[in-house]
Design an enzyme around this catalytic site. Structure first.
Site, PDB file in Angstrom:
ATOM      1  N   SER A   1       0.835  -1.198   0.000  1.00  0.00           N
ATOM      2  CA  SER A   1       0.000   0.000   0.000  1.00  0.00           C
ATOM      3  C   SER A   1       0.877   1.259   0.000  1.00  0.00           C
ATOM      4  O   SER A   1       1.730   1.416  -0.874  1.00  0.00           O
ATOM      5  CB  SER A   1      -0.940  -0.040   1.199  1.00  0.00           C
TER       6      SER A   1
ATOM      7  N   ARG B   1     -11.417   6.794  10.370  1.00  0.00           N
ATOM      8  CA  ARG B   1     -11.034   5.387  10.395  1.00  0.00           C
ATOM      9  C   ARG B   1     -12.143   4.491   9.827  1.00  0.00           C
ATOM     10  O   ARG B   1     -11.869   3.508   9.147  1.00  0.00           O
ATOM     11  CB  ARG B   1     -10.714   4.970  11.832  1.00  0.00           C
TER      12      ARG B   1
ATOM     13  N   ASP C   1      -9.011  -6.050  -4.632  1.00  0.00           N
ATOM     14  CA  ASP C   1      -8.609  -4.747  -4.079  1.00  0.00           C
ATOM     15  C   ASP C   1      -9.173  -3.650  -4.973  1.00  0.00           C
ATOM     16  O   ASP C   1      -8.708  -3.442  -6.092  1.00  0.00           O
ATOM     17  CB  ASP C   1      -7.073  -4.684  -4.036  1.00  0.00           C
TER      18      ASP C   1
ATOM     19  N   HIS D   1      -8.160  -4.785  -0.226  1.00  0.00           N
ATOM     20  CA  HIS D   1      -6.838  -4.176  -0.047  1.00  0.00           C
ATOM     21  C   HIS D   1      -6.062  -4.833   1.098  1.00  0.00           C
ATOM     22  O   HIS D   1      -4.854  -5.024   1.009  1.00  0.00           O
ATOM     23  CB  HIS D   1      -7.036  -2.683   0.222  1.00  0.00           C
ATOM     24  N   ASP D   2      -6.765  -5.175   2.166  1.00  0.00           N
ATOM     25  CA  ASP D   2      -6.111  -5.763   3.343  1.00  0.00           C
ATOM     26  C   ASP D   2      -5.467  -7.123   3.066  1.00  0.00           C
ATOM     27  O   ASP D   2      -4.740  -7.642   3.913  1.00  0.00           O
ATOM     28  CB  ASP D   2      -7.116  -5.922   4.488  1.00  0.00           C
TER      29      ASP D   2
END
Lengths: 368, 191
Positions: free
Chosen positions: A147, A217, A312, A345-346
Site C-alpha cells: 500500500s 477510520r 482490491d 486491499h487488506d
C-alpha cells in the site's frame, strides 16, 4: 523473536518537497537478523498508514505486542531473518516515535502540532536514506512495502536507483485516483470539522478530535475490505434480536466500524492522519514527466516484484499493471503476481500460500 | 530433436523473448542458458507461476485472453506461444498482438491432422487422446484444435509470412506428408 525499538537522531536539516525545512529529526526503527560482513543482506520494510517500525516479533516487556507483518518477517518466514538483516522504520510525520506533529518543535519547545510541515513520500525516503547511512548500508538487497509502504519501495528505486537491488511493491498504485483522493478528503474533513480539532492545536487544549478520527477510520476501513469480504464476515447479521427502529447499532458491520473507530481514536494522532493522507494524495512520480510513468521509471535500476490482489478496489490490479507496463517499457527485470484473493486491499497483510510462496521464492533468489 | 531445441535454434543470441503460457519457465531458462536470451514469461496458473519464480524466471500473471496491452509495440525480438494456441479462445487477436509486440513469433501446437488422431476419429469414432493431447473431450483445456493446413490458411488470412516450419513426431523431424505424419508443428512467422 524478542525485539527492541531504537531511535536514531539526525541533526543535519532535511529540506522537504514543500520547501519547508525540518531542522532536526529522529527516526524510530527496529532491526531483525544480522547485517552480514559484506553488508549486502539489508532489507528495508516500509509501513502503510497506521502501522509503525514494529514490523515483527514482540518486546521483552510486552511479548503480546506482535509486529504488524510478523507473518511475513522472522526466522524461517518468507522474509527470513536468518538470512536477511531486516529494518522496520517509522516514517517522519507519523506518531509512533519518529519526529512528527506530536514531537517538540525545537523553536518553541512545545509540540509541533499544526505547524509540523506536510511531508511527502519523497521526504520519507530521503529521511530513510539518512537511516541507511547511519546503519552503514550503502545498498539494500531489497526495499519492500504494501500500500503506502509500496509507494516508498517504488520511490526508493527512483530517488536512490543505485541503492536498491530489488523493489518489492505490493498492493500499490503509482498515483491515487480521484476517488481515492475523495475518500481521503472526507476523512480529513471529518477531523478538521471536529470542534475538538482547534485548527490542529488540540494538544495544548488537552483534547483529542476523537469524533473526527473515528469517522476517518471508519471510512478508511470500508475501502480496505471488498464488498464480498464484508458480506462474508458480517452479512446483514443484527446485534439485537429485532430491528430497533432507532439509530443505535442494529447491524454487526455498524458495531465493527464503531469499534475500529474507537480503537483508532485512542492511539492515532489527528495531525498525523491529515499529513499521511496528503502524502498519499500528492504521490505521483509521473507528474514531472507529463504523466508518462515510463519516462519516470527510466532512471530505475532495481529488479522488481509487483503484487496485486484481484478484489482490491482501493488500489486495483489495473494500477499495478500500469507500474508493470512502465517497468517493461524500461526493460527492467520484473515479475508480477495478480493474486485472486477475496479480502480486498487488506489481503496484503494476510497469509496466503500463493502470495507468501512467491515472496519466499523471490527472496530465495536474491544473492547475498 | 525436441521442441525446445528447435525453438532455441530459431532464437538468435541475446534476443529478447516473451513466452506466452510459459508453464514452469523451463523453456525461458533453457533460452537464457543456451542463447543468453533475456525474457519474460506470461502465465495465469498460480502453481506454474510459483514454479517460474523458483526457477528464477521473470513471470507476469496476465490473462492472454485480455491481449498484450502490457507490452509496447516491437518490444521483443521473438514472442513464443508454445503448445498454447489450442487453449486460447480468441486466437486471431492474440496472433496479431504477438506480431505487434514482437518482430517474429514462434507458434507450436499439436497437429490435429496427425494420422493417429484421424484414425481415432475415423475408425474409433471418438475424440483423439494421445501423449500430446492427453485429455478427454469433457475435461480438456483445449478449445480450438487445428491442423498444419488450417494454421497456414490462418497465417495467409492474417498476412503473416511463414519463415520456417518444423514438424516433429516423437522428437524426430518429419519431412514427407507432415500434416498426416507430424504430431507437433512449430512455425516461425513474421508480419
Amino acid at each position: 523473536m524478542i525485539v527492541e525499538a531504537k531511535k536514531a537522531k539526525f541533526t543535519e536539516p532535511l529540506k522537504l518537497t514543500s520547501g519547508a525545512v525540518l531542522p532536526e529529526f529522529e527516526i524510530a526503527y527496529e532491526t531483525y537478523g544480522e547485517l552480514n560482513a559484506a553488508r549486502s543482506n539489508a532489507v528495508l520494510v516500509c509501513h502503510a498508514l497506521n502501522a509503525s517500525h514494529h514490523v515483527a516479533g514482540g518486546y521483552a516487556n510486552d511479548p503480546s505486542n506482535v509486529g504488524w507483518w510478523d507473518n511475513m518477517v522472522g526466522p524461517g518466514k518468507p522474509l527470513d531473518t536468518n538470512r536477511f538483516f531486516v529494518i522496520g522504520n517509522n516514517y517522519i510525520g507519523s506518531c509512533f516515535g519518529s519526529t512528527g506533529p506530536t514531537s517538540p518543535n525545537p523553536a518553541t519547545g512545545k509540540p509541533w502540532g499544526a505547524d509540523f510541515p506536510v511531508v511527502t513520500v519523497e521526504d520519507w525516503v530521503a529521511a530513510q536514506a539518512r537511516l541507511a547511512d547511519h546503519l552503514g548500508i550503502e545498498r539494500f538487497a531489497a526495499v519492500m512495502g504494501g500500500s503506502l509502504g509500496a509507494m516508498q519501495a517504488l520511490q526508493w528505486s527512483l530517488s536512490y536507483p543505485a541503492r536498491v537491488r530489488n523493489s518489492i511493491v505490493i498492493a500499490a498504485t503509482p498515483r491515487l485516483s480521484a476517488q481515492n483522493i475523495a475518500f481521503n478528503e472526507v476523512a480529513r474533513q471529518a477531523i478538521m470539522t471536529d470542534p475538538d480539532f482547534h485548527g490542529g492545536h488540540y494538544y495544548e487544549k488537552g483534547v483529542v478530535p476523537r469524533r473526527g478520527l473515528r469517522i476517518a477510520r471508519m471510512i478508511g476501513h470500508i475501502t480496505y475490505l471488498s464488498d464480498d469480504a464484508m458480506m462474508e464476515k458480517f452479512g446483514r447479521a443484527l446485534r439485537r434480536t429485532t430491528p430497533g427502529f432507532d439509530f443505535d447499532v442494529d447491524f454487526e458491520i455498524e458495531s465493527y466500524l464503531r469499534h475500529q473507530g474507537d480503537k483508532f481514536a485512542e492511539y492515532f494522532d489527528a495531525n498525523t492522519y491529515l499529513r499521511i493522507t496528503k502524502a498519499l494524495d500528492y504521490y505521483d512520480p509521473a507528474a514531472d514527466y507529463g504523466g508518462d510513468l515510463s519516462a519516470a521509471f527510466a532512471r530505475a535500476q532495481a529488479d522488481f516484484l509487483v503484487v496485486s490482489f484481484t478484489s482490491d478496489w482501493r488500489f486495483s490490479s489495473a494500477r499495478s499493471r500500469e507500474i508493470v507496463r512502465a517497468l517493461l517499457d524500461n526493460r527492467r527485470i520484473v515479475s508480477y503476481l495478480e493474486i485472486d484473493a477475496p479480502q480486498g486491499h487488506d489481503a496484503f497483510l494476510l497469509d496466503d500460500a500463493r502470495y507468501f510462496g512467491a515472496l519466499r521464492a523471490y527472496f530465495g533468489n536474491i544473492a547475498l | 530433436m525436441t521442441e525446445s531445441e528447435t525453438i532455441a535454434r530459431w532464437v538468435v543470441q541475446g534476443a529478447r523473448v516473451l513466452d506466452l503460457g510459459c508453464g514452469d519457465g523451463t523453456l525461458l531458462k533453457h533460452l537464457w542458458q543456451t542463447r543468453q536470451a533475456p525474457g519474460y514469461g506470461v502465465e495465469i496458473d498460480d502453481a506454474k507461476l510459483l514454479a517460474c519464480l523458483k526457477n528464477d524466471v521473470n513471470v507476469l500473471q496476465l490473462d492472454l485472453e485480455d491481449g498484450l496491452a502490457a507490452f509496447a509495440d516491437r518490444s521483443f525480438d521473438c514472442v513464443i506461444l508454445s503448445e498454447t494456441l489450442q487453449a486460447i479462445h480468441r486466437q486471431e487477436p492474440l496472433l496479431k498482438e504477438m506480431l505487434r509486440v514482437g518482430r517474429e513469433a514462434i507458434v507450436s501446437f499439436p497437429n490435429f491432422g496427425y494420422w493417429r488422431a484421424r484414425i481415432q476419429i475415423a475408425l474409433g469414432g471418438h475424440m483423439p487422446v494421445s501423449k500430446e493431447l492427453p485429455y478427454q473431450w469433457y475435461d480438456t483445456p483445449n478449445v480450438h484444435h487445428c491442423t498444419l493446413v488450417d494454421f497456414e490458411a490462418l497465417c495467409a488470412k492474417l498476412g503473416f509470412r511463414v519463415l520456417e516450419r518444423v514438424v516433429l513426431t516423437g522428437g524426430e523431424p518429419v519431412a514427407a506428408m507432415p500434416n498426416l505424419l507430424g504430431s507437433l508443428a512449430l512455425y516461425r512467422v513474421s508480419a
